[in-house]
Design an enzyme around this catalytic site. Structure first.
Site, PDB file in Angstrom:
ATOM      1  N   LYS A 223       0.831  -1.211   0.000  1.00 42.88           N
ATOM      2  CA  LYS A 223       0.000   0.000   0.000  1.00 42.88           C
ATOM      3  C   LYS A 223       0.870   1.267   0.000  1.00 42.88           C
ATOM      4  CE  LYS A 223      -2.120  -1.271   3.866  1.00 42.88           C
ATOM      5  NZ  LYS A 223      -1.512  -2.597   4.102  1.00 42.88           N
TER       6      LYS A 223
ATOM      7  N   ARG B  75     -10.656  -0.323   8.108  1.00 39.55           N
ATOM      8  CA  ARG B  75     -10.245  -1.721   8.303  1.00 39.55           C
ATOM      9  C   ARG B  75     -11.350  -2.535   8.953  1.00 39.55           C
ATOM     10  NH1 ARG B  75      -3.896  -2.261   8.696  1.00 39.55           N
ATOM     11  NH2 ARG B  75      -3.436  -0.173   8.013  1.00 39.55           N
TER      12      ARG B  75
ATOM     13  N   ARG C 159      11.527  -5.136   5.308  1.00 38.12           N
ATOM     14  CA  ARG C 159      11.218  -3.703   5.097  1.00 38.12           C
ATOM     15  C   ARG C 159      12.073  -2.809   5.988  1.00 38.12           C
ATOM     16  NH1 ARG C 159       5.301  -1.712   5.468  1.00 38.12           N
ATOM     17  NH2 ARG C 159       5.312  -3.084   7.270  1.00 38.12           N
TER      18      ARG C 159
ATOM     19  N   ARG D 103      10.329  -0.871  11.643  1.00 36.06           N
ATOM     20  CA  ARG D 103       9.140  -0.637  12.474  1.00 36.06           C
ATOM     21  C   ARG D 103       9.049  -1.639  13.615  1.00 36.06           C
ATOM     22  NH1 ARG D 103       4.111   0.071   8.457  1.00 36.06           N
ATOM     23  NH2 ARG D 103       3.229  -1.409   9.950  1.00 36.06           N
TER      24      ARG D 103
ATOM     25  N   ARG E  35      -1.096  -9.544  12.732  1.00 36.57           N
ATOM     26  CA  ARG E  35      -1.715  -8.501  11.879  1.00 36.57           C
ATOM     27  C   ARG E  35      -2.493  -9.139  10.740  1.00 36.57           C
ATOM     28  NH1 ARG E  35       3.741  -5.478  10.877  1.00 36.57           N
ATOM     29  NH2 ARG E  35       2.656  -4.415   9.187  1.00 36.57           N
TER      30      ARG E  35
HETATM   31  P1  AP5 Z   1       4.700  -1.461   1.969  1.00 37.49           P
HETATM   32  O1  AP5 Z   1       4.422  -0.652   0.769  1.00 37.49           O
HETATM   33  O2  AP5 Z   1       5.356  -0.779   3.111  1.00 37.49           O
HETATM   34  O3  AP5 Z   1       3.409  -2.272   2.431  1.00 37.49           O
HETATM   35  P2  AP5 Z   1       2.108  -1.797   3.181  1.00 37.49           P
HETATM   36  O4  AP5 Z   1       0.958  -2.489   2.579  1.00 37.49           O
HETATM   37  O5  AP5 Z   1       2.056  -0.308   3.282  1.00 37.49           O
HETATM   38  O6  AP5 Z   1       2.392  -2.470   4.587  1.00 37.49           O
HETATM   39  P3  AP5 Z   1       2.103  -2.026   6.065  1.00 37.49           P
HETATM   40  O7  AP5 Z   1       2.865  -3.016   6.903  1.00 37.49           O
HETATM   41  O8  AP5 Z   1       2.422  -0.592   6.294  1.00 37.49           O
HETATM   42  O9  AP5 Z   1       0.611  -2.289   6.222  1.00 37.49           O
HETATM   43  P4  AP5 Z   1      -0.132  -2.518   7.527  1.00 37.49           P
HETATM   44  O10 AP5 Z   1      -1.519  -2.378   7.094  1.00 37.49           O
HETATM   45  O11 AP5 Z   1       0.228  -3.745   8.247  1.00 37.49           O
HETATM   46  O12 AP5 Z   1       0.452  -1.393   8.482  1.00 37.49           O
HETATM   47  P5  AP5 Z   1      -0.064   0.056   8.885  1.00 37.49           P
HETATM   48  O13 AP5 Z   1       1.102   0.908   9.137  1.00 37.49           O
HETATM   49  O14 AP5 Z   1      -1.096   0.540   7.984  1.00 37.49           O
HETATM   50  O15 AP5 Z   1       5.607  -2.670   1.483  1.00 37.49           O
HETATM   51  C1  AP5 Z   1       6.118  -3.600   2.403  1.00 37.49           C
HETATM   52  C2  AP5 Z   1       7.529  -4.024   1.950  1.00 37.49           C
HETATM   53  O16 AP5 Z   1       7.421  -4.714   0.717  1.00 37.49           O
HETATM   54  C3  AP5 Z   1       8.487  -2.858   1.705  1.00 37.49           C
HETATM   55  O17 AP5 Z   1       9.752  -3.206   2.142  1.00 37.49           O
HETATM   56  C4  AP5 Z   1       8.471  -2.659   0.186  1.00 37.49           C
HETATM   57  O18 AP5 Z   1       9.681  -2.163  -0.297  1.00 37.49           O
HETATM   58  C5  AP5 Z   1       8.182  -4.066  -0.317  1.00 37.49           C
HETATM   59  N1  AP5 Z   1       7.359  -4.067  -1.525  1.00 37.49           N
HETATM   60  C6  AP5 Z   1       6.227  -3.348  -1.746  1.00 37.49           C
HETATM   61  N2  AP5 Z   1       5.728  -3.613  -2.970  1.00 37.49           N
HETATM   62  C7  AP5 Z   1       6.553  -4.547  -3.521  1.00 37.49           C
HETATM   63  C8  AP5 Z   1       6.554  -5.240  -4.764  1.00 37.49           C
HETATM   64  N3  AP5 Z   1       5.598  -5.040  -5.680  1.00 37.49           N
HETATM   65  N4  AP5 Z   1       7.546  -6.143  -4.977  1.00 37.49           N
HETATM   66  C9  AP5 Z   1       8.499  -6.377  -4.045  1.00 37.49           C
HETATM   67  N5  AP5 Z   1       8.556  -5.737  -2.843  1.00 37.49           N
HETATM   68  C10 AP5 Z   1       7.595  -4.838  -2.596  1.00 37.49           C
HETATM   69  O19 AP5 Z   1      -0.790  -0.284  10.287  1.00 37.49           O
HETATM   70  C11 AP5 Z   1      -0.017  -0.680  11.401  1.00 37.49           C
HETATM   71  C12 AP5 Z   1      -0.931  -0.937  12.591  1.00 37.49           C
HETATM   72  O20 AP5 Z   1      -1.643   0.264  12.935  1.00 37.49           O
HETATM   73  C13 AP5 Z   1      -2.027  -1.976  12.372  1.00 37.49           C
HETATM   74  O21 AP5 Z   1      -1.552  -3.284  12.592  1.00 37.49           O
HETATM   75  C14 AP5 Z   1      -3.068  -1.541  13.402  1.00 37.49           C
HETATM   76  O22 AP5 Z   1      -2.708  -1.971  14.702  1.00 37.49           O
HETATM   77  C15 AP5 Z   1      -2.969  -0.034  13.360  1.00 37.49           C
HETATM   78  N6  AP5 Z   1      -3.911   0.544  12.376  1.00 37.49           N
HETATM   79  C16 AP5 Z   1      -3.637   1.063  11.158  1.00 37.49           C
HETATM   80  N7  AP5 Z   1      -4.750   1.484  10.532  1.00 37.49           N
HETATM   81  C17 AP5 Z   1      -5.771   1.228  11.383  1.00 37.49           C
HETATM   82  C18 AP5 Z   1      -7.177   1.425  11.306  1.00 37.49           C
HETATM   83  N8  AP5 Z   1      -7.771   1.949  10.225  1.00 37.49           N
HETATM   84  N9  AP5 Z   1      -7.941   1.045  12.361  1.00 37.49           N
HETATM   85  C19 AP5 Z   1      -7.379   0.509  13.468  1.00 37.49           C
HETATM   86  N10 AP5 Z   1      -6.051   0.287  13.590  1.00 37.49           N
HETATM   87  C20 AP5 Z   1      -5.247   0.642  12.572  1.00 37.49           C
END
Ligand code: AP5
Length: 301
Positions: A96, A172, A207, A236, A247
C-alpha cells in the site's frame, strides 16, 4: 494549481451586476472578473489565468442595469476535474505505502495513512498514542474512537479537499467504513492489493524506512541507493514475523466486511509483481477515472 478560464464575451455595455450559477470559489473569481469588465466596455475576448482554490466550472450572466436585456455571454470554462478520492487497502506489506508513493507522485493526491497517523501519536507520547501502541504491538485494530476522528479530521483539511486524497489503511472494519459514510465520505475507487501470504511475511521482515525522506525500502527488493542511506534506515516495531502473523489474522477477520461496503467501486489488483507493474494497473484505472471527471461547460445564455 494553475487554472485557465477562457470566456468569449459578446458586446458587453457596462455590466454592473452578476448572477452566478455555481457555489464555489470559481464564482468569486468570475465576480472579480466581471468588475474588471465593467471598466472596459469593448471587450470581445478575455482569457484569464488564476490560481483557484476549487476546481469547477461556472457560467455567469451579466446584466446591464440600464436596460434589462441580458447580455449574451458564452462562457467556456476549462477547469481541472473534481479531485480524486481513493482508498487503498490490503494485507500488511501488500504494498500500500509503496503504491501510494507512486500514485501521489503522479496525481498529487494527499496521502493519508492511518498507520502513519497512529505512529505519530505514539511518537508524541499522547494518551491516545499509548493506547494505540498497545493494540499495534498485538497486531490488533486500534479502537474506532481514536482512529475515526483522526482520519476524518485529516480528510477535511483544505489540502485534502483541494487536491484530492489517497486514504491508506482505512477503513479496516465495517464500523470504520460506516463512520465515513455518516460523514458523507465515499471514495471514487476502493483498491484492494492482493498478495499471497508467504510473500507478505518476507516483505515485512525485510522492510526498512528512511526517517529522513520517509521512503520505503526492502533489503532484497528495494535496497537503499547509497551507504549513507543504508546506515540511517530504521525498522518498524511491529515488523517481525511473529507480529505480522497477528496482523494478518486481524486483516482476514475484517476484510470481507469492508469489501462488502465498497463492492460496487472495488478494484482488486494482483500485487505480487514488480511495483512498477502493479502501479501500471492502478495508473490506468486512475487515469480513466480522472478523464470521466472532466466535463467542460459550454453554455449560451
Ligand atoms: P509497503 O508498501 O510498506 O506495504 P504496506 O501495505 O504499506 O504495509 P504495512 O505493513 O504498512 O501495512 P499494515 O496495514 O500492516 O500497516 P499500517 O502501518 O497501515 O511494502 C512492504 C515491503 O514490501 C516494503 O519493504 C516494500 O519495499 C516491499 N514491496 C512493496 N511492494 C513490492 C513489490 N511489488 N515487490 C516487491 N517488494 C515490494 O498499520 C499498522 C498498525 O496500525 C495496524 O496493525 C493496526 O494496529 C494499526 N492501524 C492502522 N490502521 C488502522 C485502522 N484503520 N484502524 C485501526 N487500527 C489501525
Amino acid at each position: 494549481m494553475a487554472y485557465s478560464l477562457s470566456m468569449a464575451v459578446l458586446s458587453v455595455p457596462k455590466p454592473t451586476t452578476t448572477q452566478t450559477y455555481s457555489s464555489n470559489s470559481t464564482t468569486k473569481s468570475i465576480a472579480n472578473f466581471s468588475s474588471t469588465l465593467s471598466s472596459s466596455s469593448n471587450i470581445s475576448r478575455v482569457s484569464l489565468s488564476s490560481d483557484l482554490t476549487r476546481r469547477s466550472s461556472s457560467v455567469s450572466v451579466l446584466r446591464n442595469k440600464s436596460s434589462s436585456s441580458a447580455v449574451s455571454i458564452v462562457a467556456a470554462a476549462k477547469s481541472k476535474p473534481e479531485p480524486l478520492r481513493i482508498m487503498i487497502s490490503g494485507a500488511p506489506a501488500s504494498g500500500k505505502g509503496t503504491q501510494c508513493e507512486l500514485i501521489t507522485k503522479k496525481y498529487g493526491l494527499v496521502h493519508i495513512a492511518a498507520g502513519d497517523l497512529l505512529r505519530a501519536e505514539v511518537a508524541a507520547g499522547s494518551e491516545n498514542g499509548k493506547r494505540a501502541k498497545e493494540c499495534m504491538e498485538k497486531g490488533q485494530l486500534v479502537p474506532d474512537e481514536i482512529v475515526v476522528m483522526m482520519v476524518k479530521e485529516r480528510l477535511f483539511r483544505p489540502d485534502s479537499q483541494e487536491n484530492g486524497w489517497l486514504l491508506d489503511g482505512y477503513p479496516r472494519s465495517l464500523s470504520q467504513a460506516m463512520a465515513l459514510e455518516d460523514f458523507g465520505i465515499r471514495p471514487d475507487l476502493f483498491i484492494l492489493l492482493d498478495v499471497p501470504e508467504e510473500i507478505l511475511v518476507e516483505r515485512v521482515v525485510g522492510r526498512r524506512l528512511d526517517p529522513v525522506t520517509g521512503k520505503i525500502y526492502h533489503l532484497k527488493y528495494a535496497p537503499p541507493e547509497t551507504d549513507e542511506i543504508a546506515a540511517r534506515l530504521t525498522q518498524r516495531f511491529d515488523d517481525t514475523e511473529e507480529k505480522v502473523k497477528l496482523r494478518l489474522g486481524t486483516h482476514h477477520q475484517n476484510v470481507e466486511a469492508v469489501l462488502a461496503a465498497y463492492e460496487d467501486i472495488t478494484m482488486k489488483v494482483k500485487g505480487d509483481g514488480p511495483k512498477e507493474e502493479v502501479f501500471a494497473k492502478i495508473d490506468s484505472a486512475l487515469s480513466e477515472l480522472e478523464q470521466k471527471k472532466i466535463s467542460p461547460v459550454s453554455t449560451n445564455v
